[in-house]
Scaffold this active site. Structure first.
Site, PDB file in Angstrom:
ATOM      1  N   HIS A   1     -10.552 -50.735 -26.877  1.00  0.00           N
ATOM      2  CA  HIS A   1     -10.497 -50.442 -25.448  1.00  0.00           C
ATOM      3  C   HIS A   1      -9.062 -50.406 -24.927  1.00  0.00           C
ATOM      4  O   HIS A   1      -8.415 -51.441 -24.779  1.00  0.00           O
ATOM      5  CB  HIS A   1     -11.317 -51.509 -24.700  1.00  0.00           C
ATOM      6  CG  HIS A   1     -11.378 -51.291 -23.229  1.00  0.00           C
ATOM      7  ND1 HIS A   1     -11.035 -52.254 -22.315  1.00  0.00           N
ATOM      8  CD2 HIS A   1     -11.738 -50.212 -22.507  1.00  0.00           C
ATOM      9  CE1 HIS A   1     -11.181 -51.776 -21.102  1.00  0.00           C
ATOM     10  NE2 HIS A   1     -11.608 -50.547 -21.193  1.00  0.00           N
TER      11      HIS A   1
ATOM     12  N   ASN B   1     -11.230 -56.626 -17.673  1.00  0.00           N
ATOM     13  CA  ASN B   1     -12.060 -56.047 -16.620  1.00  0.00           C
ATOM     14  C   ASN B   1     -13.022 -57.046 -15.988  1.00  0.00           C
ATOM     15  O   ASN B   1     -13.420 -56.886 -14.841  1.00  0.00           O
ATOM     16  CB  ASN B   1     -12.818 -54.820 -17.135  1.00  0.00           C
ATOM     17  CG  ASN B   1     -11.909 -53.606 -17.186  1.00  0.00           C
ATOM     18  OD1 ASN B   1     -10.824 -53.604 -16.609  1.00  0.00           O
ATOM     19  ND2 ASN B   1     -12.328 -52.579 -17.899  1.00  0.00           N
TER      20      ASN B   1
ATOM     21  N   GLU C   1      -8.062 -53.992 -26.123  1.00  0.00           N
ATOM     22  CA  GLU C   1      -9.063 -55.002 -26.481  1.00  0.00           C
ATOM     23  C   GLU C   1      -9.886 -54.491 -27.673  1.00  0.00           C
ATOM     24  O   GLU C   1     -10.429 -53.384 -27.618  1.00  0.00           O
ATOM     25  CB  GLU C   1      -9.976 -55.288 -25.284  1.00  0.00           C
ATOM     26  CG  GLU C   1      -9.233 -56.004 -24.167  1.00  0.00           C
ATOM     27  CD  GLU C   1     -10.033 -56.130 -22.874  1.00  0.00           C
ATOM     28  OE1 GLU C   1      -9.823 -57.097 -22.145  1.00  0.00           O
ATOM     29  OE2 GLU C   1     -10.854 -55.235 -22.587  1.00  0.00           O
TER      30      GLU C   1
ATOM     31  N   SER D   1     -15.452 -48.840 -21.409  1.00  0.00           N
ATOM     32  CA  SER D   1     -15.007 -49.980 -20.612  1.00  0.00           C
ATOM     33  C   SER D   1     -16.103 -51.020 -20.463  1.00  0.00           C
ATOM     34  O   SER D   1     -15.822 -52.157 -20.106  1.00  0.00           O
ATOM     35  CB  SER D   1     -14.608 -49.517 -19.210  1.00  0.00           C
ATOM     36  OG  SER D   1     -13.472 -48.726 -19.282  1.00  0.00           O
TER      37      SER D   1
HETATM   38  N1  LIG Z   1     -10.377 -44.151 -16.676  1.00  0.00           N
HETATM   39  C1  LIG Z   1     -10.007 -45.360 -17.061  1.00  0.00           C
HETATM   40  O1  LIG Z   1      -9.203 -46.029 -16.393  1.00  0.00           O
HETATM   41  C2  LIG Z   1     -10.536 -45.959 -18.336  1.00  0.00           C
HETATM   42  C3  LIG Z   1      -9.893 -47.076 -18.894  1.00  0.00           C
HETATM   43  C4  LIG Z   1     -10.348 -47.583 -20.124  1.00  0.00           C
HETATM   44  C5  LIG Z   1     -11.447 -47.028 -20.737  1.00  0.00           C
HETATM   45  N2  LIG Z   1     -12.069 -45.945 -20.158  1.00  0.00           N
HETATM   46  C6  LIG Z   1     -13.214 -45.365 -20.874  1.00  0.00           C
HETATM   47  O2  LIG Z   1     -12.783 -44.160 -21.499  1.00  0.00           O
HETATM   48  C7  LIG Z   1     -13.875 -43.239 -21.528  1.00  0.00           C
HETATM   49  C8  LIG Z   1     -13.417 -41.927 -20.904  1.00  0.00           C
HETATM   50  O3  LIG Z   1     -12.985 -42.164 -19.591  1.00  0.00           O
HETATM   51  P1  LIG Z   1     -12.028 -41.107 -18.833  1.00  0.00           P
HETATM   52  O4  LIG Z   1     -11.523 -41.790 -17.635  1.00  0.00           O
HETATM   53  O5  LIG Z   1     -11.084 -40.490 -19.797  1.00  0.00           O
HETATM   54  O6  LIG Z   1     -13.112 -40.020 -18.385  1.00  0.00           O
HETATM   55  P2  LIG Z   1     -12.862 -38.497 -17.937  1.00  0.00           P
HETATM   56  O7  LIG Z   1     -13.992 -38.177 -17.031  1.00  0.00           O
HETATM   57  O8  LIG Z   1     -11.465 -38.275 -17.490  1.00  0.00           O
HETATM   58  O9  LIG Z   1     -13.052 -37.683 -19.330  1.00  0.00           O
HETATM   59  C9  LIG Z   1     -14.245 -37.671 -20.040  1.00  0.00           C
HETATM   60  C10 LIG Z   1     -14.215 -36.456 -20.957  1.00  0.00           C
HETATM   61  O10 LIG Z   1     -15.353 -36.529 -21.831  1.00  0.00           O
HETATM   62  C11 LIG Z   1     -15.775 -35.206 -22.049  1.00  0.00           C
HETATM   63  N3  LIG Z   1     -17.140 -35.252 -22.579  1.00  0.00           N
HETATM   64  C12 LIG Z   1     -18.317 -35.465 -21.938  1.00  0.00           C
HETATM   65  N4  LIG Z   1     -19.334 -35.432 -22.820  1.00  0.00           N
HETATM   66  C13 LIG Z   1     -18.793 -35.207 -24.042  1.00  0.00           C
HETATM   67  C14 LIG Z   1     -19.332 -35.053 -25.349  1.00  0.00           C
HETATM   68  N5  LIG Z   1     -20.649 -35.139 -25.580  1.00  0.00           N
HETATM   69  N6  LIG Z   1     -18.482 -34.815 -26.366  1.00  0.00           N
HETATM   70  C15 LIG Z   1     -17.142 -34.720 -26.157  1.00  0.00           C
HETATM   71  N7  LIG Z   1     -16.567 -34.849 -24.941  1.00  0.00           N
HETATM   72  C16 LIG Z   1     -17.396 -35.087 -23.903  1.00  0.00           C
HETATM   73  C17 LIG Z   1     -15.642 -34.529 -20.696  1.00  0.00           C
HETATM   74  O11 LIG Z   1     -15.636 -33.115 -20.827  1.00  0.00           O
HETATM   75  C18 LIG Z   1     -14.315 -35.106 -20.225  1.00  0.00           C
HETATM   76  O12 LIG Z   1     -13.224 -34.284 -20.610  1.00  0.00           O
HETATM   77  C19 LIG Z   1     -15.037 -43.918 -20.850  1.00  0.00           C
HETATM   78  O13 LIG Z   1     -15.860 -44.505 -21.822  1.00  0.00           O
HETATM   79  C20 LIG Z   1     -14.388 -44.999 -20.005  1.00  0.00           C
HETATM   80  O14 LIG Z   1     -15.204 -46.122 -19.805  1.00  0.00           O
HETATM   81  C21 LIG Z   1     -11.641 -45.391 -18.986  1.00  0.00           C
END
Ligand SMILES: NC(=O)c1ccc[n+]([C@@H]2O[C@H](COP(=O)([O-])OP(=O)(O)OC[C@H]3O[C@@H](n4cnc5c(N)ncnc54)[C@H](O)[C@@H]3O)[C@@H](O)[C@H]2O)c1
Length: 299
Positions: free
Chosen positions: A142, A193, A154, A121
């Site tokens: 994204h 964002n 995005e 993000s």
């Molecule tokens: N939550 C949102 O609304 C949102 C929206 C758009 C983008 N994002 C982006 O998506 C990404 C993930 O966010 P999320 O909300 O799904 O997080 P989350 O915390 O729900 O999940 C993250 C996952 O990554 C795993 N992980 C950690 N280190 C790892 C590694 N080295 N290899 C493989 N897996 C690993 C964890 O075990 C976990 O299951 C982030 O970069 C975030 O910025 C999030």
């Protein structure tokens, strides 16, 4: 354009699990990889119950559901998952050192032609691309939460991203039934964002200054501005930690104290009140995920 048939999604949390499902539903062979078996098990179970509901509501046939799940594998083995993919969507935790380490490994493990994208993000492509030997094949893709529902994706061009990479990523986005929004030049926070950040900043200013309650701000945004959710409701959905780390990233870049996460957000994150996923954030939720009140732990 790169022919894409196999996609690796790294991270099976809130975003990765649904991004994987979006790809499988669109006919791609998908590997979802995570370091945590708990997260993979949870992802698979949640996807089954969500997609079953879609079948019950007649949005999808049982055959389409079964075919999509048959195209998906869930694994902790990154080397095995990466070895023959055409495209990677990294959706692991929002920490730069972890993402850079992951991209360096993906660069070693994936075929030469594979495009490596991040769902980050806040981190722009050039913060990650130089961890690889293929910066021309790195960009951001994204998605928005929940990825199964939200149409916008995005696509962010980094300083070294090639036209072919952008073209392939835009085409892939369209093939997933999503609407690509192309950023021709990278900027922190991208488009949606950045606008949301300003709304949140003002919402926190009003609440922290005692001008209006969390509920009042959410109601105003919905009923006066036509937003589908208030800024605090949305933070609870996306996870307070995501907004917190994004603000920390902006602060690290700019050094501007105005970019630092607000005190009221920081203390919630420190206490683990991360939103819906933790049962409390700005609001409190019961075990079924229903909102039962405002989180007044610090009032
Ligand atoms: N939550 C949102 O609304 C949102 C929206 C758009 C983008 N994002 C982006 O998506 C990404 C993930 O966010 P999320 O909300 O799904 O997080 P989350 O915390 O729900 O999940 C993250 C996952 O990554 C795993 N992980 C950690 N280190 C790892 C590694 N080295 N290899 C493989 N897996 C690993 C964890 O075990 C976990 O299951 C982030 O970069 C975030 O910025 C999030």
């Amino acid at each position: 354009m790169t022919d894409i048939s196999r996609i690796l999604v790294v991270g099976s949390g809130a975003m990765g699990s649904q991004i994987g499902m979006v790809c499988a539903l669109s006919g791609y062979e998908v590997r979802v990889q995570d370091i945590s078996t708990d997260s993979l098990d949870r992802a698979e179970a949640q996807l089954h119950s969500r997609i079953d509901r879609n079948v019950e509501k007649g949005r999808l046939s049982a055959e389409e559901r079964d075919a999509a799940f048959a195209r998906m594998t869930f694994t902790t083995d990154l080397a095995e998952a990466a070895k023959d993919v055409d495209f990677v969507i990294e959706a692991a935790v929002e920490k730069l050192d972890i993402k850079r380490e992951l991209f360096a490994r993906l660069d070693e493990l994936c075929p030469e032609h594979a495009i490596l994208t991040s769902n980050s993000s806040s981190f722009v492509p050039s913060r990650i691309a130089d961890a690889t030997g293929r910066p021309d094949r790195v960009c951001n893709m994204h998605f928005f939460n929940p990825a199964l529902v939200m149409k916008c994706v995005e696509v962010v061009r980094g300083e070294q991203t090639s036209d072919a990479t952008i073209e392939a990523t835009v085409e892939l986005t369209k093939s997933l039934g999503k609407l690509p929004v192309l950023l021709e030049k990278e900027i922190n926070g991208f488009v949606a964002n950045r606008i949301l950040t300003e709304i949140r900043r003002e919402a926190l200013f009003l609440v922290d200054g005692g001008y209006a309650s969390v509920e009042a701000v959410d109601i105003a945004c919905k009923s006066a501005l036509g937003h589908p959710m208030g800024p605090f409701e949305l933070q609870d959905l996306t996870g307070l930690d995501i907004g917190y780390y994004a603000a920390m990233g902006r602060f690290a870049d700019s050094g501007d104290p105005a970019d630092k996460p607000a005190e009221s957000l920081a203390k919630r994150v420190e206490a683990g009140h991360l939103g819906r996923k933790a049962g409390r954030g700005w609001y409190v939720y019961d075990e079924s995920g229903n909102r039962v009140g405002v989180n007044d732990a610090w009032s």
